[in-house]
Design an enzyme around this catalytic site. Structure first.
Site, PDB file in Angstrom:
ATOM      1  N   VAL A 104       0.828  -1.205   0.000  1.00  0.00           N
ATOM      2  CA  VAL A 104       0.000   0.000   0.000  1.00  0.00           C
ATOM      3  C   VAL A 104       0.860   1.250   0.000  1.00  0.00           C
ATOM      4  O   VAL A 104       0.603   2.216  -0.737  1.00  0.00           O
ATOM      5  CB  VAL A 104      -0.946  -0.013   1.219  1.00  0.00           C
ATOM      6  CG1 VAL A 104      -1.694   1.317   1.322  1.00  0.00           C
ATOM      7  CG2 VAL A 104      -1.933  -1.165   1.116  1.00  0.00           C
ATOM      8  N   CYS A 105       1.918   1.258   0.815  1.00  0.00           N
ATOM      9  CA  CYS A 105       2.739   2.461   0.932  1.00  0.00           C
ATOM     10  C   CYS A 105       3.562   2.723  -0.318  1.00  0.00           C
ATOM     11  O   CYS A 105       3.895   3.874  -0.607  1.00  0.00           O
ATOM     12  CB  CYS A 105       3.641   2.357   2.164  1.00  0.00           C
ATOM     13  SG  CYS A 105       2.696   2.373   3.694  1.00  0.00           S
ATOM     14  N   THR A 106       3.896   1.679  -1.055  1.00  0.00           N
ATOM     15  CA  THR A 106       4.570   1.892  -2.341  1.00  0.00           C
ATOM     16  C   THR A 106       3.648   2.644  -3.284  1.00  0.00           C
ATOM     17  O   THR A 106       4.063   3.598  -3.964  1.00  0.00           O
ATOM     18  CB  THR A 106       4.968   0.539  -2.959  1.00  0.00           C
ATOM     19  OG1 THR A 106       5.927  -0.085  -2.115  1.00  0.00           O
ATOM     20  CG2 THR A 106       5.568   0.728  -4.348  1.00  0.00           C
TER      21      THR A 106
END
Length: 970
Positions: free
Chosen positions: A596-598
């Protein structure tokens, strides 16, 4: 011949998958082209079908000869009612129904020089050599591309003459290489540094540039040759007098056109250039070349083809081949190659037949060459292609068929009986097969089953399993479907169409998927009545499951797949060949997920940006509407573990508004505010948290490696991508709230000039990794819950919202427009080469580029392996896996690997007290007998830490597990 402008008429939805193979300029040329096709037996029917489905402008059919029984084995436009009618006249109506946008005409007279002037391409199939030479000379003189295609039993030939100076605009199927730029030096030569080490640029490639800040002289420049300087560096020529490079930009390969020169048929006949992967293949191809010349001579002398399996006629063909003038090499030197007499004899014995799989394979390649001639897309054949499947015949040493076994019966299978005999035809009719998938390949396979008579007897049949429904994008390659069938189940329509092809075919459609949820349908009883399985599936997960079922039940599996002009066909025989194994890389890519953070903060590829945009669509226009509707129905239905995610989502959905939107302008205001949040404010917040010069504890820069430092964008309504984002987002927001939208870009641009830029919104905290995000979600407390309910109150008492389900194939609903624009803007933020609209649609829709030629070719290859499976038992050496690449003229067939047999420590199979211990060698010859004998209660066990199994009827999985453990068995 001039090609009219047709871009406004192109049905992009119908040809959507094909456009990913050919591109728009090529399709526009194809849609304006005129083709003459002479010869409407099975091979001609395949060429006609493929060209019409692909949308050629007009197709003129020429074949005054009457329909005969042997035509029906491969000519699917004809039936028993058409006997004695002209093939062209009998076929025209059904050919035209495939695609009403194509003009299908008939020419009944002779083919004259004046007639040829009206066409760009002329194709002759199953024609006499005299006619080929006459028309080939005329076409070469007139600059008309000329093709000859023919099949004789299990061998086929294809010849191409596109003239002495034919330009190929796009020689390969690969997309132009592209890469993001890190830096460009001023100098001679200038050195360009790429952001990533991995690239495929080569010395001498031509490139151009876009999106560079500072050294703007390179943007849109004429193509420049490059020299690969290092892993990440390219020499790009003189940049000494250019402005100083500042940032950004993309380097893109420019494909070079190539010129090919073809000889006319009269020259190429004696000096053939053959497509071959090895010198051995080339020698075999030249021997087949002489075989075709000898067959033409036999037909000229006797007024007929050799009789099926007549040794006297075969010997005459061999003698004629040996008396022919020797062939010459490419430099005109005599080729002193002895002819393979056994090969010549085998060709002659089976040459009277007409087979559907051979017509499908050669017709597909021929149609692809027609497209190359029209569009200049992909390299044409140089100049002769020979294809044979003589491995379908019995092995050496087995008795030949007798002429009386293969004599005409005045039935629709005469063309096939001429090659394999009447006894084999009876075997085919008794088979019961399961076809999994009724899409493009499935339709072609089912057509082939109908033509060969698979399951056409009283005790046979074909079951089709497919849960999908017909869409408009299917029509350019799924042969059995028509416009009026859109929305209907594929399996049911395919079954109806197959019965029209062969009224004796016993077809049962099932609209349930074949997966773990339906094993009560496709279980022991079902598979006990199945002789084999053909899989035409578009995912590796589905293929693995079907293959595991076949392994479990000891059923032969025929499998095929395509990707653009790449195709493969495989056969898997229990105890004879290896089992199916999906490529590990393909499985990984199919199941790929991104952190998700990518996606939120650290994208580095175009796939990241497209997936982020797709997630934006889901959150803003579907999940939010469903959440709000659910809360209105049951206010206590929100689960606290999802609270932070829901709160963040709904705050973005409300955006700069303070109440539910009431007008189109409200929707525009929201869309503009969300643009500012995503592409400016959110990026500024990220840079405040992680400045461009931030250094980690180990001394490395935070923004390095795969982390690319972003730059905020400034909204500019004059930039098309900015405007299109707001247009799409505002329309989707309006749809969700039941408000009218607008497509007027001019009015929207004027409105945006009047609106002030939104004030910064309350930004959610940044969580640089998924662990911190999970921890924050777990700490969601009463204060945040209070905020969540306050946001939800905005929609209380209002009509329910309309959740938008993403639809990739409707270009008028703004779904793909939003994703494409959002992904492009995101790519601009991070200096990633952006995807265009079509590329974004393909990525987000997981669309596989597809074209009917490849589909038909692999179906034909599967049909050839079907002959061997049904006519078994056959040794491993008889079977072939196949791979082809129509764009690059590569064709490979090879013997599969043998199964990996692991000898168990001890083995015992008991039948009511009578023990037997079968030896591992020759198991494939004994396994069927084992099944028939063990029909009473039995136990089967390995002497390991495993309990015995007890069955009323012995289970195939038990036998497989005992005899040798096969990968993929459940």
């Amino acid at each position: 011949m001039a090609v009219p402008e047709t871009s406004k008429l192109l049905d992009k939805e119908r040809y959507s998958r094909q456009l990913y193979v050919l591109d728009l300029p090529a399709m526009q040329k194809i849609q304006g082209a005129k083709v003459l096709l002479s010869g409407l037996q099975g091979l001609g029917a395949e060429v006609a079908k493929n060209l019409v489905l692909m949308g050629v402008g007009s197709l003129t059919l020429h074949d005054p000869h009457p329909t005969c029984w042997s035509d029906l084995a491969a000519q699917f436009f004809l039936s028993e009612q058409d006997l004695e009618r002209s093939r062209a006249e009998a076929s025209q109506e059904l050919v035209a129904k495939l695609n009403r946008a194509v003009q299908v005409c008939i020419h009944t007279g002779d083919i004259t020089e004046e007639l040829l002037l009206d066409f760009q391409v002329v194709v002759l199939t199953t024609s006499k050599l005299e006619e080929q030479l006459k028309l080939g000379t005329l076409c070469h003189k007139l600059g008309v591309c000329f093709l000859v295609a023919d099949t004789r039993g299990l061998v086929g030939q294809l010849f191409c003459d596109f003239g002495e100076d034919f330009t190929v605009q796009d020689p390969t199927e690969a997309e132009p290489l592209t890469a993001a730029i890190q830096h460009i030096s001023q100098g001679s030569p200038g050195i360009l540094t790429l952001k990533k080490e991995a690239h495929n640029f080569c010395d001498g490639d031509l490139v151009t540039f876009s999106g560079i800040k500072g050294m703007v002289e390179l943007n849109g420049c004429d193509p420049r040759p490059i020299h690969v300087h290092g892993d990440r560096t390219l020499e790009i020529g003189d940049t000494a007098n250019f402005s100083c490079y500042l940032s950004g930009g993309t380097v893109t390969e420019v494909k070079r056109p190539k010129t090919v020169s073809h000889k006319p048929l009269d020259v190429a006949l004696l000096q053939p250039r053959v497509v071959a992967q090895s010198s051995q293949e080339a020698r075999r191809a030249r021997c087949l070349h002489q075989a075709f010349r000898a067959l033409h001579q036999f037909q000229h002398l006797n007024g007929r083809l050799p009789r099926p399996w007549d040794p006297v006629d075969a010997e005459m063909v061999v003698g004629l081949a040996q008396s022919l003038e020797p062939l010459k090499g490419t430099e005109g030197e005599p080729l002193e190659e002895p002819l393979d007499e056994a090969l010549l004899q085998t060709v002659a014995l089976s040459s009277a037949g007409c087979l559907s799989p051979m017509a499908a394979m050669l017709g597909a390649v021929a149609a692809q060459e027609v497209l190359k001639a029209i569009s200049g897309k992909f390299m044409p054949l140089d100049q002769w292609l020979y294809f044979d499947a003589l491995d379908c015949l019995p092995e050496d040493g087995e008795p030949h068929l007798k002429p009386e076994d293969c004599a005409p019966r005045h039935c629709r299978y005469d063309g096939q009986i001429a090659v394999f005999g009447a006894g084999f035809q009876e075997k085919l009719s008794r088979q019961h097969y399961l076809l999994v998938g009724a899409g493009a390949i499935g339709c072609e396979l089912l057509k082939g089953f109908a033509l060969v008579g698979l399951g056409a007897g009283a005790s046979g049949g074909v079951t089709i399993a497919d849960m999908d429904h017909i869409e408009r994008s299917n029509l350019s390659r799924q042969f059995l479907f028509r416009t009026q069938d859109i929305g209907r189940p594929k399996a049911e329509v395919a079954a109806e169409a197959a019965r029209h092809l062969n009224s004796d075919l016993q077809v049962t459609p099932l609209i349930y998927p074949l997966d773990p949820t339906t094993e009560h349908i496709y279980g022991n009883n079902f598979f006990s009545h199945v002789d084999g399985v053909a899989a035409a599936l578009d995912s590796f997960q589905a293929r693995r499951y079907v293959a595991a079922r076949c392994t479990h039940y000891l059923k032969p599996l025929l499998e095929a797949g395509t990707h653009g002009t790449l195709g493969h066909a495989s056969v898997f025989m229990p105890c004879v060949t290896e089992t199916y194994r999906a490529p590990a890389s393909a499985i990984a890519s199919e199941n790929a997920t991104y952190p998700v953070c990518t996606l939120r903060y650290f994208p580095s590829t175009v796939e990241h940006t497209v997936q982020w945009a797709r997630d934006e669509f889901e959150g803003l226009f579907r999940l939010s509407a469903e959440t709000i509707n659910r809360h209105q129905q049951a206010p206590t239905s929100l689960a606290e573990p999802d609270g932070l995610k829901v709160l963040t989502l709904l705050q973005e959905v409300l955006g700069v508004l303070r109440q539910r939107p009431q007008t189109w302008q409200d929707c525009v205001v929201w869309a503009l505010g969300h643009w500012q949040l995503c592409f400016h404010d959110g990026i500024m917040q990220l840079l405040n948290r992680f400045p461009p010069d931030k250094v980690l504890e180990d001394g490395t820069l935070f923004w390095s490696g795969s982390k690319q430092c972003p730059q905020p964008l400034q909204f500019d309504a004059s930039q098309d991508t900015h405007l299109l984002y707001v247009l799409a987002a505002a329309n989707l927001y309006a749809q969700m709230h039941g408000l009218p939208g607008s497509r007027d870009q001019t009015a929207l641009r004027e409105l945006l000039k009047l609106l002030p830029l939104p004030v910064p919104q309350n930004l959610v905290p940044i969580f640089p990794n998924d662990l911190e995000l999970a921890r924050a979600s777990a700490e969601f407390g009463p204060e945040q819950l209070k905020k969540l309910h306050k946001v939800l109150e905005v929609w209380s008492g209002s009509p329910p919202l309309e959740p938008l389900k993403f639809e990739k194939d409707n270009d008028s609903n703004f779904h793909v427009d939003f994703v494409a624009a959002a992904a492009s803007l995101r790519a601009q933020n991070y200096g990633i080469p952006p995807a265009n609209h079509a590329q974004s649609k393909r990525i987000v829709g997981q669309i596989i580029p597809a074209i009917v030629t490849t589909t038909a070719a692999v179906a034909g290859l599967v049909g050839l392996e079907l002959y061997k499976v049904v006519n078994g038992p056959r040794p491993l050496s008889a079977f072939r896996h196949s791979h082809l690449h129509l764009a690059e003229n590569r064709f490979s067939r090879w013997v599969p690997c043998a199964p990996a047999i692991q000898k168990p420590k001890a083995l015992a199979i008991q039948d009511e007290g009578a023990g037997c211990t079968p030896q591992l060698p020759a198991l494939h010859l004994r396994i069927k007998l084992l099944y028939r004998r063990l029909q009473r209660p039995c136990s089967c066990f390995l002497r390991k830490q495993r309990p015995p199994y007890t069955h009323t009827h012995i289970q195939p999985a038990c036998v497989m597990d005992c005899l040798f453990p096969c990968a993929g068995a459940p």
